[in-house]
Design a protein around this motif. Structure first.
Motif, mmCIF file in Angstrom:
data_model
loop_
_atom_site.group_PDB
_atom_site.id
_atom_site.type_symbol
_atom_site.label_atom_id
_atom_site.label_comp_id
_atom_site.label_asym_id
_atom_site.label_seq_id
_atom_site.Cartn_x
_atom_site.Cartn_y
_atom_site.Cartn_z
ATOM 1 N N GLU A 45 31.200 18.480 75.353
ATOM 2 C CA GLU A 45 31.877 19.484 74.521
ATOM 3 C C GLU A 45 33.388 19.314 74.586
ATOM 4 O O GLU A 45 34.073 19.431 73.575
ATOM 5 C CB GLU A 45 31.474 20.906 74.934
ATOM 6 N N GLY A 49 35.928 18.218 71.547
ATOM 7 C CA GLY A 49 37.163 18.957 71.295
ATOM 8 C C GLY A 49 38.341 18.058 70.946
ATOM 9 O O GLY A 49 39.286 18.485 70.271
ATOM 10 N N GLN A 52 39.912 17.692 67.418
ATOM 11 C CA GLN A 52 40.892 18.636 66.893
ATOM 12 C C GLN A 52 42.326 18.230 67.215
ATOM 13 O O GLN A 52 43.266 18.870 66.750
ATOM 14 C CB GLN A 52 40.623 20.040 67.467
#
Length: 110
Positions: A45, A49, A52
């Motif tokens: 996860e 991320g 972004q």
């Protein structure tokens, strides 16, 4: 380990190495090792991320590593492909846009 990934992307940026450009394979090896360390540490996860993060092509490196090594499906794959596509459409660096367009063409053929 996430800091190491960010620093390697930064180093690649300043050396002019991009995920689909000349010299990418050697640079990718270092990033793949960091990627594998993050994924085995159950940090997927956190790695997703990175999609972004726009500085130093971090999102582009992350998208390539996910597509080429993790082979996600569904929303994660779409996010990766959208990230790569945004670099194709970018006018900031036409060289990177062309490299990514060629990479996408190669993906469509495989």
């Amino acid at each position: 380990m996430t800091d190491s990934f960010l620093m390697q992307c930064r180093e690649n940026f300043f050396r002019g190495i991009t995920p689909s450009g000349p010299g990418a394979e050697t640079a990718k090896q270092a990033l793949v090792a960091l990627y594998e360390g993050l994924t085995t540490a159950n940090q997927m996860e956190a790695f997703i991320g990175f999609l972004q993060e726009g500085h130093y092509y971090i999102n582009l490196w992350a998208a390539h590593l996910l597509v080429e090594h993790y082979r996600p499906d569904g929303p994660t794959r779409q996010l990766c492909m959208d990230t790569i596509g945004s670099h194709v459409m970018s006018t900031i660096n036409p060289k990177v846009a062309q490299e990514e367009l060629e990479w996408l063409s190669g993906q469509a053929q495989s």
